[in-house]
Design a protein around this motif. Structure first.
Motif, PDB file in Angstrom:
ATOM      1  N   PHE A 195       0.831  -1.207   0.000  1.00  0.00           N
ATOM      2  CA  PHE A 195       0.000   0.000   0.000  1.00  0.00           C
ATOM      3  C   PHE A 195       0.867   1.259   0.000  1.00  0.00           C
ATOM      4  O   PHE A 195       0.647   2.185  -0.790  1.00  0.00           O
ATOM      5  N   LEU A 196       1.861   1.297   0.881  1.00  0.00           N
ATOM      6  CA  LEU A 196       2.711   2.490   0.989  1.00  0.00           C
ATOM      7  C   LEU A 196       3.533   2.728  -0.277  1.00  0.00           C
ATOM      8  O   LEU A 196       3.638   3.868  -0.747  1.00  0.00           O
ATOM      9  N   ILE A 197       4.099   1.672  -0.835  1.00  0.00           N
ATOM     10  CA  ILE A 197       4.881   1.822  -2.069  1.00  0.00           C
ATOM     11  C   ILE A 197       3.971   2.285  -3.204  1.00  0.00           C
ATOM     12  O   ILE A 197       4.350   3.155  -3.995  1.00  0.00           O
ATOM     13  N   SER A 198       2.780   1.737  -3.286  1.00  0.00           N
ATOM     14  CA  SER A 198       1.832   2.156  -4.328  1.00  0.00           C
ATOM     15  C   SER A 198       1.442   3.620  -4.152  1.00  0.00           C
ATOM     16  O   SER A 198       1.356   4.365  -5.132  1.00  0.00           O
ATOM     17  N   ALA A 199       1.211   4.039  -2.914  1.00  0.00           N
ATOM     18  CA  ALA A 199       0.839   5.431  -2.653  1.00  0.00           C
ATOM     19  C   ALA A 199       1.979   6.375  -3.021  1.00  0.00           C
ATOM     20  O   ALA A 199       1.750   7.432  -3.638  1.00  0.00           O
ATOM     21  N   ILE A 200       3.193   6.003  -2.684  1.00  0.00           N
ATOM     22  CA  ILE A 200       4.354   6.836  -3.027  1.00  0.00           C
ATOM     23  C   ILE A 200       4.544   6.873  -4.537  1.00  0.00           C
ATOM     24  O   ILE A 200       4.889   7.918  -5.107  1.00  0.00           O
ATOM     25  N   ALA A 201       4.301   5.742  -5.199  1.00  0.00           N
ATOM     26  CA  ALA A 201       4.404   5.708  -6.661  1.00  0.00           C
ATOM     27  C   ALA A 201       3.389   6.662  -7.286  1.00  0.00           C
ATOM     28  O   ALA A 201       3.729   7.426  -8.201  1.00  0.00           O
ATOM     29  N   LEU A 202       2.163   6.639  -6.791  1.00  0.00           N
ATOM     30  CA  LEU A 202       1.138   7.545  -7.320  1.00  0.00           C
ATOM     31  C   LEU A 202       1.452   9.005  -7.010  1.00  0.00           C
ATOM     32  O   LEU A 202       1.051   9.900  -7.755  1.00  0.00           O
ATOM     33  N   ALA A 203       2.186   9.244  -5.935  1.00  0.00           N
ATOM     34  CA  ALA A 203       2.535  10.612  -5.555  1.00  0.00           C
ATOM     35  C   ALA A 203       3.689  11.172  -6.373  1.00  0.00           C
ATOM     36  O   ALA A 203       4.044  12.333  -6.201  1.00  0.00           O
ATOM     37  N   GLY A 204       4.265  10.352  -7.256  1.00  0.00           N
ATOM     38  CA  GLY A 204       5.305  10.885  -8.128  1.00  0.00           C
ATOM     39  C   GLY A 204       6.569  10.066  -8.242  1.00  0.00           C
ATOM     40  O   GLY A 204       7.550  10.531  -8.814  1.00  0.00           O
ATOM     41  N   ALA A 205       6.555   8.853  -7.711  1.00  0.00           N
ATOM     42  CA  ALA A 205       7.748   8.012  -7.800  1.00  0.00           C
ATOM     43  C   ALA A 205       7.390   6.636  -8.367  1.00  0.00           C
ATOM     44  O   ALA A 205       7.554   5.615  -7.695  1.00  0.00           O
ATOM     45  N   PRO A 206       6.910   6.594  -9.629  1.00  0.00           N
ATOM     46  CA  PRO A 206       6.462   5.312 -10.185  1.00  0.00           C
ATOM     47  C   PRO A 206       7.579   4.278 -10.351  1.00  0.00           C
ATOM     48  O   PRO A 206       7.298   3.085 -10.456  1.00  0.00           O
ATOM     49  N   TYR A 207       8.816   4.713 -10.329  1.00  0.00           N
ATOM     50  CA  TYR A 207       9.936   3.774 -10.445  1.00  0.00           C
ATOM     51  C   TYR A 207       9.993   2.820  -9.250  1.00  0.00           C
ATOM     52  O   TYR A 207      10.631   1.766  -9.326  1.00  0.00           O
ATOM     53  N   MET A 267      -1.965   5.364 -18.111  1.00  0.00           N
ATOM     54  CA  MET A 267      -2.807   4.277 -17.607  1.00  0.00           C
ATOM     55  C   MET A 267      -2.112   3.450 -16.529  1.00  0.00           C
ATOM     56  O   MET A 267      -2.748   2.603 -15.905  1.00  0.00           O
ATOM     57  N   TRP A 268      -0.838   3.696 -16.270  1.00  0.00           N
ATOM     58  CA  TRP A 268      -0.128   2.951 -15.230  1.00  0.00           C
ATOM     59  C   TRP A 268      -0.766   3.165 -13.861  1.00  0.00           C
ATOM     60  O   TRP A 268      -0.636   2.319 -12.971  1.00  0.00           O
ATOM     61  N   VAL A 269      -1.497   4.269 -13.702  1.00  0.00           N
ATOM     62  CA  VAL A 269      -2.108   4.545 -12.402  1.00  0.00           C
ATOM     63  C   VAL A 269      -3.271   3.593 -12.092  1.00  0.00           C
ATOM     64  O   VAL A 269      -3.618   3.414 -10.925  1.00  0.00           O
ATOM     65  N   VAL A 270      -3.850   2.969 -13.107  1.00  0.00           N
ATOM     66  CA  VAL A 270      -4.988   2.070 -12.875  1.00  0.00           C
ATOM     67  C   VAL A 270      -4.571   0.833 -12.087  1.00  0.00           C
ATOM     68  O   VAL A 270      -5.146   0.561 -11.016  1.00  0.00           O
ATOM     69  N   PRO A 271      -3.573   0.050 -12.549  1.00  0.00           N
ATOM     70  CA  PRO A 271      -3.198  -1.109 -11.735  1.00  0.00           C
ATOM     71  C   PRO A 271      -2.620  -0.718 -10.372  1.00  0.00           C
ATOM     72  O   PRO A 271      -2.811  -1.439  -9.388  1.00  0.00           O
ATOM     73  N   VAL A 272      -1.952   0.426 -10.301  1.00  0.00           N
ATOM     74  CA  VAL A 272      -1.401   0.863  -9.017  1.00  0.00           C
ATOM     75  C   VAL A 272      -2.538   1.220  -8.063  1.00  0.00           C
ATOM     76  O   VAL A 272      -2.489   0.883  -6.871  1.00  0.00           O
TER      77      VAL A 272
END
Length: 139
Positions: free
Chosen positions: A22-34, A103-108
Motif C-alpha cells: 500500500f505504501l509503495i503504491s501510494a508513493i508511486a502515485l505521488a510521483g515516484a512510479p519507479y 494508464m499505469w495509475v490504474v493497476p497501481v
C-alpha cells in the motif's frame, strides 16, 4: 489447492507485507512510479518461490515473533496466489509507465485498494477468490 510443500506464513507478517505494498503504491502515485520495481521483485519472490526468501517478510516475521504478535499461521497457497497477482499488476503498471502511458495509475490504484483491505481489515480478495475457485473446481 492448499500448499503443504512450503512452510505456512504468519498472518500479521502478511498484513505488514500488504501495508508495504500500500505504501509503495501510494508513493508511486505521488510521483515516484519507479518504486513499482520493488513490488515486482516482492511479487516474484513471494509469489513464485516462497515468502521465506523475501528479506522484508523475513524481517517482519522475526520482529513480530520477538514482540509476540505474529498472529496465527496460515497456509501459504492463497497468499502466494495474491503475490502472483501483485507481480502481474506491478509489472503491467511498470511497462505502462515505461512506455509513457498514463494508464499505469490504474493497476497501481487497484493494488492500493486491495492491499489496504488486507492491511486494515485482514480481507485478502485474492485469497478469497483463490479459495472459492478451488471449492468450485473440486465439485
Amino acid at each position: 489447492m492448499l500448499r503443504f510443500d512450503i512452510p505456512p506464513v504468519w498472518s500479521n507478517a502478511v498484513r505488514l507485507d500488504a501495508l508495504t505494498t500500500f505504501l509503495i503504491s501510494a508513493i508511486a502515485l505521488a510521483g515516484a512510479p519507479y518504486l513499482m520495481f520493488l513490488l515486482i521483485v516482492q511479487g516474484l519472490v513471494r509469489g513464485f518461490f516462497r515468502h521465506g526468501l523475501c528479506p522484508m517478510h523475513r524481517v517482519f516475521t522475526r520482529v513480530l515473533k520477538k514482540l509476540g504478535t505474529a498472529g496465527r499461521q496460515e497456509n501459504a497457497g492463497a497468499t502466494m496466489f495474491a503475490n502472483k497477482l501483485l507481480f502481474i499488476a506491478s509489472s503491467v503498471a511498470t511497462v505502462l509507465w515505461l512506455t509513457g502511458s498514463v494508464m499505469w495509475v490504474v493497476p497501481v490504484s487497484v493494488l492500493m485498494a486491495f492491499s489496504f483491505l488486507e492491511a486494515a481489515f485482514s480481507f485478502c480478495a485474492a485469497c478469497w477468490a483463490y479459495t472459492l475457485w478451488h471449492r468450485l473446481r473440486s465439485r
